[in-house]
Design a protein around this motif. Structure first.
Motif, PDB file in Angstrom:
ATOM      1  N   ASP A  30       0.831  -1.411   0.166  1.00 43.60           N
ATOM      2  CA  ASP A  30       0.388  -0.090  -0.222  1.00 43.60           C
ATOM      3  C   ASP A  30       0.579   1.538   0.172  1.00 43.60           C
ATOM      4  N   VAL A  34       0.738   4.572  -4.203  1.00 46.10           N
ATOM      5  CA  VAL A  34      -0.240   5.002  -4.703  1.00 46.10           C
ATOM      6  C   VAL A  34       0.192   6.006  -6.061  1.00 46.10           C
ATOM      7  N   TYR A  99      18.617  14.449  -2.670  1.00 52.09           N
ATOM      8  CA  TYR A  99      17.663  14.609  -1.630  1.00 52.09           C
ATOM      9  C   TYR A  99      18.433  14.680  -0.210  1.00 52.09           C
ATOM     10  N   ILE A 130       8.506  15.064  -1.551  1.00 58.06           N
ATOM     11  CA  ILE A 130       7.355  14.555  -0.391  1.00 58.06           C
ATOM     12  C   ILE A 130       5.746  14.273  -1.538  1.00 58.06           C
ATOM     13  N   GLY A 133       5.855  10.671  -2.749  1.00 53.98           N
ATOM     14  CA  GLY A 133       5.847  10.142  -1.259  1.00 53.98           C
ATOM     15  C   GLY A 133       7.482   9.186  -0.928  1.00 53.98           C
ATOM     16  N   TYR A 135      10.290   8.119   1.179  1.00 53.51           N
ATOM     17  CA  TYR A 135      10.617   8.834   2.770  1.00 53.51           C
ATOM     18  C   TYR A 135      11.989   8.566   3.358  1.00 53.51           C
TER      19      TYR A 135
ATOM     20  N   PRO B  47       6.408   8.072   8.141  1.00 54.73           N
ATOM     21  CA  PRO B  47       6.600   6.505   6.800  1.00 54.73           C
ATOM     22  C   PRO B  47       7.797   5.970   7.167  1.00 54.73           C
ATOM     23  N   ILE B  61      12.583  13.052   7.109  1.00 57.31           N
ATOM     24  CA  ILE B  61      10.554  12.714   6.298  1.00 57.31           C
ATOM     25  C   ILE B  61       9.668  13.179   7.214  1.00 57.31           C
ATOM     26  N   ASP B  64       9.774  16.672   7.651  1.00 55.49           N
ATOM     27  CA  ASP B  64       9.106  17.968   6.530  1.00 55.49           C
ATOM     28  C   ASP B  64       7.577  17.828   6.677  1.00 55.49           C
ATOM     29  N   LEU B  65       7.302  16.971   6.840  1.00 56.27           N
ATOM     30  CA  LEU B  65       5.591  16.384   6.647  1.00 56.27           C
ATOM     31  C   LEU B  65       5.171  17.161   7.887  1.00 56.27           C
ATOM     32  N   GLU B  68       5.457  20.602   5.923  1.00 55.91           N
ATOM     33  CA  GLU B  68       4.526  20.479   5.049  1.00 55.91           C
ATOM     34  C   GLU B  68       2.788  20.722   5.720  1.00 55.91           C
ATOM     35  N   PHE B  85      -4.242  15.500   0.822  1.00 58.41           N
ATOM     36  CA  PHE B  85      -3.168  15.660  -0.015  1.00 58.41           C
ATOM     37  C   PHE B  85      -1.861  14.261   0.075  1.00 58.41           C
ATOM     38  N   ARG B  87      -2.802  11.506   1.627  1.00 58.10           N
ATOM     39  CA  ARG B  87      -3.246  10.024   1.081  1.00 58.10           C
ATOM     40  C   ARG B  87      -2.634  10.111  -0.261  1.00 58.10           C
ATOM     41  N   SER B  88      -2.633  11.049  -0.422  1.00 56.11           N
ATOM     42  CA  SER B  88      -2.534  10.988  -2.044  1.00 56.11           C
ATOM     43  C   SER B  88      -0.847  11.292  -2.415  1.00 56.11           C
ATOM     44  N   ARG B  89      -0.146  11.007  -1.866  1.00 57.08           N
ATOM     45  CA  ARG B  89       1.319  11.290  -2.096  1.00 57.08           C
ATOM     46  C   ARG B  89       2.207   9.665  -1.151  1.00 57.08           C
ATOM     47  N   TYR B  90       1.168   9.103  -0.087  1.00 61.26           N
ATOM     48  CA  TYR B  90       2.150   8.586   0.728  1.00 61.26           C
ATOM     49  C   TYR B  90       1.337   7.175   1.204  1.00 61.26           C
ATOM     50  N   GLY B  91      -0.327   7.509   0.537  1.00 57.66           N
ATOM     51  CA  GLY B  91      -1.462   6.387   0.477  1.00 57.66           C
ATOM     52  C   GLY B  91      -2.575   6.294   2.129  1.00 57.66           C
ATOM     53  N   PHE B  93      -1.697   4.028   4.342  1.00 58.84           N
ATOM     54  CA  PHE B  93      -0.879   4.150   4.978  1.00 58.84           C
ATOM     55  C   PHE B  93      -0.072   5.263   6.405  1.00 58.84           C
TER      56      PHE B  93
END
Lengths: 178, 157
Positions: A30, A34, A99, A130, A133, A135, B47, B61, B64-65, B68, B85, B87-91, B93
């Motif tokens: 999951d 995405v 990065y 980001i 996605g 990390y 994540p 991370i 950073d989040l 954001e 925002f 969920r569209s990047r990290y799902g 999870f």
């Protein structure tokens, strides 16, 4: 009857372990899937090598790989020789995403060990990361010629991973072009 | 005895001190934004570390989040927009508490099912052992009665 109740906790425990292992796998995928089949996100960042601003339109050599790397990432050194090989032996181009790194350290490292990238995007704040996605490092994406993300791999890119995850998709994409 | 309580109190104090020093300083337009910020940090998962939420993580991370989320809140985005925002990047999870769905049902209900099963087993084992000891007692009583009966029989002879 007594014997069954005696072993019941053990039997339940075994089922629990099996159940957990199957469900845990699903969570991992999951996290990674995405962005598949979505457009590569827009961005406007400086190149690593100079102050030139690049955007998504500058990723012209498609299909190609985008490899997330940094000088602080030890595992990236492990995959580096393979990236050099890929660049030399196959027809695929590799863009770098530097990065959250120090610019001069990064440039020096590429001078030292070799630069497999067309160019590297300097993502000091990690904002493109980001949007992807990302990390951590290393991570590698396969982008097709329409700018759509087809494969994402978290971790070191090895020949095995290439075979399993990337090569098949790449061949399919080449077939589509014909 | 007094020393132990003193040591306990000192340990607890040192824990609170640690959590204060690891907080970044964020400024907000109003108090509501600040409250929302800290609530959201508890809601979303880091994540990288995966088993802690954003407020409990110092991973790059996570920082950073946090930045954001702070930016999005100050820009006036709603909680739903911020969730979209992320969920569209990290799902899915990224949600610290797994969403209640068919495949997470066992995750949510599992502990309760396990607990009920254990309670059931303990109670039934308890009852069966009580039954056993009662049976034994009954057996003993019957034996004693029979013995006294036999004795009487022999004595009468």
């Amino acid at each position: 009857m007594n014997r069954i109740t005696h072993y019941l906790p053990l039997i339940f425990f075994i089922f629990l372990i099996i159940g957990l292992f199957t469900f845990l796998d699903n969570e991992e995928s999951d996290l990674r899937s995405v962005l598949l089949d979505k457009n590569f996100p827009d961005f406007s960042l400086s190149k690593l090598e100079n102050q030139e601003i690049v955007t998504k339109n500058d990723l012209v050599e498609l299909p190609s790989l985008l490899n997330v790397w940094a000088t602080w990432c030890i595992a990236c050194r492990v995959e580096h020789p393979y990236l050099m090989r890929l660049r030399n032996e196959s027809t695929i181009n590799i863009y770098g995403l530097n990065y959250k790194d120090d610019r001069s350290k990064a440039i020096n490292l590429l001078d030292q060990i070799g630069d497999p990238y067309e160019f590297s995007i300097f993502d000091h704040e990690g904002i493109l990361a980001i949007d992807l996605g990302v990390y951590g490092a290393p991570e590698t994406f396969l982008i097709d010629k329409s700018g759509i993300i087809r494969v994402r791999h978290v971790g070191v890119l090895t020949p095995e991973v290439w075979e399993e995850k990337f090569n098949g998709v790449l061949n399919d994409l080449k077939e589509d072009e014909k | 005895m007094k020393n132990r309580t003193l040591v306990c109190i000192l340990c607890l104090l040192s824990f609170t001190a640690e959590s204060e020093s690891s907080k970044e300083v964020y400024s907000f337009v109003n108090d509501e934004n600040q409250e929302r910020f800290y609530t959201l940090l508890d809601t979303y998962r880091c994540p990288k570390c995966q088993s802690s939420n954003l407020s409990g993580s110092n991973a790059p991370i996570a920082k950073d989040l946090k930045r954001e989320i702070h930016r999005l809140i100050e820009e006036g985005k709603t909680d739903e927009q911020i969730e979209a925002f992320l969920r569209s990047r990290y799902g899915d999870f990224i949600l610290y508490k797994p969403a209640l769905r068919k495949n997470t049902l066992i995750l949510w209900l599992g502990p309760f099912i396990l607990l009920s099963l254990i309670v059931f087993l303990v109670v039934s084992w308890n009852m069966s052992s009580k039954r056993k000891s009662k049976d034994l007692e009954a057996e003993q009583i019957v034996k004693v009665i029979e013995r006294t009966r036999l004795k009487k029989l022999f004595e009468e002879d």
